[in-house]
Design a protein around this motif. Sequence first.
Motif, PDB file in Angstrom:
ATOM      1  N   SER A  83     -34.288  44.557 -68.227  1.00 46.29           N
ATOM      2  CA  SER A  83     -33.113  44.772 -69.079  1.00 46.29           C
ATOM      3  C   SER A  83     -33.468  45.191 -70.275  1.00 46.29           C
ATOM      4  N   GLU A  84     -34.595  45.093 -70.696  1.00 48.87           N
ATOM      5  CA  GLU A  84     -35.251  45.591 -72.091  1.00 48.87           C
ATOM      6  C   GLU A  84     -35.512  47.054 -71.713  1.00 48.87           C
ATOM      7  N   ILE A  85     -36.192  47.240 -70.560  1.00 43.92           N
ATOM      8  CA  ILE A  85     -36.453  48.868 -70.327  1.00 43.92           C
ATOM      9  C   ILE A  85     -35.175  49.515 -70.225  1.00 43.92           C
ATOM     10  N   GLU A  86     -34.221  49.059 -69.661  1.00 45.96           N
ATOM     11  CA  GLU A  86     -33.003  49.603 -69.558  1.00 45.96           C
ATOM     12  C   GLU A  86     -32.294  50.104 -70.818  1.00 45.96           C
ATOM     13  N   SER A  87     -32.482  49.145 -71.963  1.00 42.89           N
ATOM     14  CA  SER A  87     -31.781  49.388 -73.261  1.00 42.89           C
ATOM     15  C   SER A  87     -32.775  50.390 -73.712  1.00 42.89           C
ATOM     16  N   ILE A  88     -34.214  50.288 -73.648  1.00 44.01           N
ATOM     17  CA  ILE A  88     -34.817  51.595 -74.348  1.00 44.01           C
ATOM     18  C   ILE A  88     -34.608  52.917 -73.617  1.00 44.01           C
ATOM     19  N   VAL A  89     -34.224  53.049 -72.363  1.00 40.43           N
ATOM     20  CA  VAL A  89     -34.110  54.216 -71.641  1.00 40.43           C
ATOM     21  C   VAL A  89     -32.820  54.797 -71.819  1.00 40.43           C
ATOM     22  N   LYS A  90     -31.584  54.025 -72.560  1.00 46.58           N
ATOM     23  CA  LYS A  90     -30.273  54.537 -72.849  1.00 46.58           C
ATOM     24  C   LYS A  90     -30.484  55.464 -74.051  1.00 46.58           C
ATOM     25  N   HIS A  91     -31.415  55.427 -74.650  1.00 44.84           N
ATOM     26  CA  HIS A  91     -31.555  56.355 -75.936  1.00 44.84           C
ATOM     27  C   HIS A  91     -31.786  57.812 -75.475  1.00 44.84           C
ATOM     28  N   TYR A  92     -32.185  58.015 -74.066  1.00 39.87           N
ATOM     29  CA  TYR A  92     -32.538  59.379 -73.490  1.00 39.87           C
ATOM     30  C   TYR A  92     -31.450  59.738 -72.577  1.00 39.87           C
ATOM     31  N   GLY A  93     -30.365  59.191 -72.315  1.00 42.92           N
ATOM     32  CA  GLY A  93     -29.223  59.839 -71.273  1.00 42.92           C
ATOM     33  C   GLY A  93     -29.454  59.093 -70.167  1.00 42.92           C
ATOM     34  N   PRO A  94     -28.482  59.411 -68.939  1.00 41.04           N
ATOM     35  CA  PRO A  94     -28.440  58.989 -67.720  1.00 41.04           C
ATOM     36  C   PRO A  94     -29.832  59.204 -67.014  1.00 41.04           C
ATOM     37  N   SER A  95     -30.430  58.289 -66.312  1.00 40.77           N
ATOM     38  CA  SER A  95     -31.557  58.556 -65.651  1.00 40.77           C
ATOM     39  C   SER A  95     -31.685  57.349 -64.816  1.00 40.77           C
ATOM     40  N   THR A  96     -32.564  57.412 -63.909  1.00 38.85           N
ATOM     41  CA  THR A  96     -32.908  56.083 -63.140  1.00 38.85           C
ATOM     42  C   THR A  96     -34.351  55.660 -63.252  1.00 38.85           C
ATOM     43  N   ILE A  97     -34.495  54.363 -63.621  1.00 38.05           N
ATOM     44  CA  ILE A  97     -35.980  54.108 -63.820  1.00 38.05           C
ATOM     45  C   ILE A  97     -36.569  53.813 -62.496  1.00 38.05           C
ATOM     46  N   LEU A  98     -37.913  54.186 -62.342  1.00 39.54           N
ATOM     47  CA  LEU A  98     -38.515  54.253 -61.202  1.00 39.54           C
ATOM     48  C   LEU A  98     -39.689  53.109 -61.228  1.00 39.54           C
ATOM     49  N   LYS A  99     -40.139  53.186 -62.374  1.00 37.87           N
ATOM     50  CA  LYS A  99     -41.418  52.195 -62.573  1.00 37.87           C
ATOM     51  C   LYS A  99     -41.619  52.123 -64.042  1.00 37.87           C
ATOM     52  N   TRP A 100     -42.600  51.093 -64.663  1.00 36.50           N
ATOM     53  CA  TRP A 100     -42.946  51.419 -65.901  1.00 36.50           C
ATOM     54  C   TRP A 100     -44.335  50.548 -65.794  1.00 36.50           C
ATOM     55  N   TYR A 101     -45.197  50.804 -67.044  1.00 38.63           N
ATOM     56  CA  TYR A 101     -46.295  50.029 -67.366  1.00 38.63           C
ATOM     57  C   TYR A 101     -46.830  50.146 -68.736  1.00 38.63           C
ATOM     58  N   THR A 102     -47.612  49.206 -69.099  1.00 41.20           N
ATOM     59  CA  THR A 102     -48.297  49.351 -70.527  1.00 41.20           C
ATOM     60  C   THR A 102     -49.868  49.616 -70.487  1.00 41.20           C
ATOM     61  N   GLU A 103     -50.337  50.022 -71.391  1.00 39.27           N
ATOM     62  CA  GLU A 103     -51.949  50.362 -71.354  1.00 39.27           C
ATOM     63  C   GLU A 103     -52.215  50.301 -72.904  1.00 39.27           C
ATOM     64  N   ASP A 104     -53.445  50.237 -73.165  1.00 39.77           N
ATOM     65  CA  ASP A 104     -53.865  50.339 -74.406  1.00 39.77           C
ATOM     66  C   ASP A 104     -53.670  51.938 -75.006  1.00 39.77           C
ATOM     67  N   TYR A 105     -53.071  51.841 -76.215  1.00 48.52           N
ATOM     68  CA  TYR A 105     -52.710  52.943 -76.686  1.00 48.52           C
ATOM     69  C   TYR A 105     -53.959  53.698 -77.097  1.00 48.52           C
ATOM     70  N   SER A 106     -55.069  53.306 -77.479  1.00 45.99           N
ATOM     71  CA  SER A 106     -56.148  54.105 -77.623  1.00 45.99           C
ATOM     72  C   SER A 106     -57.455  53.124 -77.669  1.00 45.99           C
ATOM     73  N   ASP A 107     -58.781  53.696 -77.386  1.00 41.74           N
ATOM     74  CA  ASP A 107     -59.852  53.026 -77.187  1.00 41.74           C
ATOM     75  C   ASP A 107     -60.404  52.709 -78.800  1.00 41.74           C
ATOM     76  N   LYS A 108     -59.918  53.131 -79.583  1.00 37.84           N
ATOM     77  CA  LYS A 108     -60.299  52.972 -81.157  1.00 37.84           C
ATOM     78  C   LYS A 108     -59.379  51.978 -81.985  1.00 37.84           C
ATOM     79  N   LEU A 109     -59.719  51.439 -82.580  1.00 35.73           N
ATOM     80  CA  LEU A 109     -59.146  50.220 -83.513  1.00 35.73           C
ATOM     81  C   LEU A 109     -58.152  51.220 -84.424  1.00 35.73           C
TER      82      LEU A 109
END
Length: 408
Positions: free
Chosen positions: A7-33
């Motif tokens: 539901s949180e992912i759906e709330s985020i995606v609403k900012h970008y118009g109609p679309s279907t969510i296929l998948k999502w994941y998180t990763e480290d933003y950078s290998d630096k601090l």
Amino acid sequence: MELLNQSEIESIVKHYGPSTILKWYTEDYSDKLLGYLGDHLRLVITLNSNGIEKDLKLFIKCIPRNNKWKAKYIKELMFFQKEYIMLSKLFINFKDGEGSSKWRPKLLYIRKDLFVFEDVTEFGYQMPYHRSTMDYDELVSVINAMAKFHAQSIIYEERKSKELNRKYRIWEDYSEYLNEPEKGQSWRDAGARAVVDFLKTYSKYRSQTDYIKYVEVVIPMLFDCAANLMKPRSECRNVIIHRDLWTNNIFFKKLDNGQIHALIVDYQTVLYCSPMLDLSSVIYFNTTRSFRDQNTDELIDLYYNMLTEELRLEDIDILNIIDKKSIVKSYQQSIVFGITQAALIVPIIAMSDEMRERTFENPESCEKVNVVSRSEEFIYLAKQDEGYRNRVIELLDEISDRYIFLST
């Protein structure tokens, strides 16, 4: 366990118009601090829009997950709580601006332990290299963004004052979030001790008669004076200040017209006080002494002109708020804050990537430099790195010139 649910992912995606969510994941933003007071992650959401798949890449800031001491420290200082209140309550009344008027990334989702923003690097913005100082055009772009941010405080207060038919100030509703936390004093004390020890070791004046004695007396007095400035002042118009405008909290983009545009991030250390604390600190964080000597007067003019223009767009006459003479006077009073705040921050900014990781990712060393002492680390690094030593001592010897020799 996932950081975000469906539901949180759906709330985020609403900012970008109609679309279907296929998948999502998180990763480290950078290998630096990237930051010291939170974890930074990339959120990737794969969408299908009209039969076309695309990856939406966003930025997550959350409470540290693997460093228990740092997470506890942040909670004690209320930094995340402060930023949560600012972003979710007060800043929703501030105009973000579009295009060249924009001064911060768009917030897409927020909860008390996690914030999701657009990833501005996807639009060509880049964080400046932390060991370099800024050139004139870069600093001007930061000051322009800062003036737009400051203007929003004044605009909001003027609008609320009309609605209430009386003078309104942000302090009324948000004072508990706009104070310096008492637990933050240990960090400042550790930094002040490091300044004293660094001057004793590397100042060009260290062999002069009674210099060390004056350093031990004057430096703590200056830090006390700076702390007193971090409060609302009756003689000037107060605004929400960022207070931490160094390279890790700024993104730059070169526009098609050749100008530099800046965005400001991270609002966890904001205060309500003179806007000149931001101007003095941004100048001392990011420039050399010769640059300051040559350009400060012009930068004050540029700030005042930008603030004037932002208020004019809302039909507010700046002369009803603050005049140029008062701004200049306030800046002079704020130098002690800017220079001492830089004395706390620059020895960290100028660290090598390796030293930053070693110091701030290890819980034991992180606790030590934050609340006990950081003298040993700074002095050791200065012995190994001439560039580091020269940048730090140039700043600290300016403190000597301004406040020790002129007072003796």
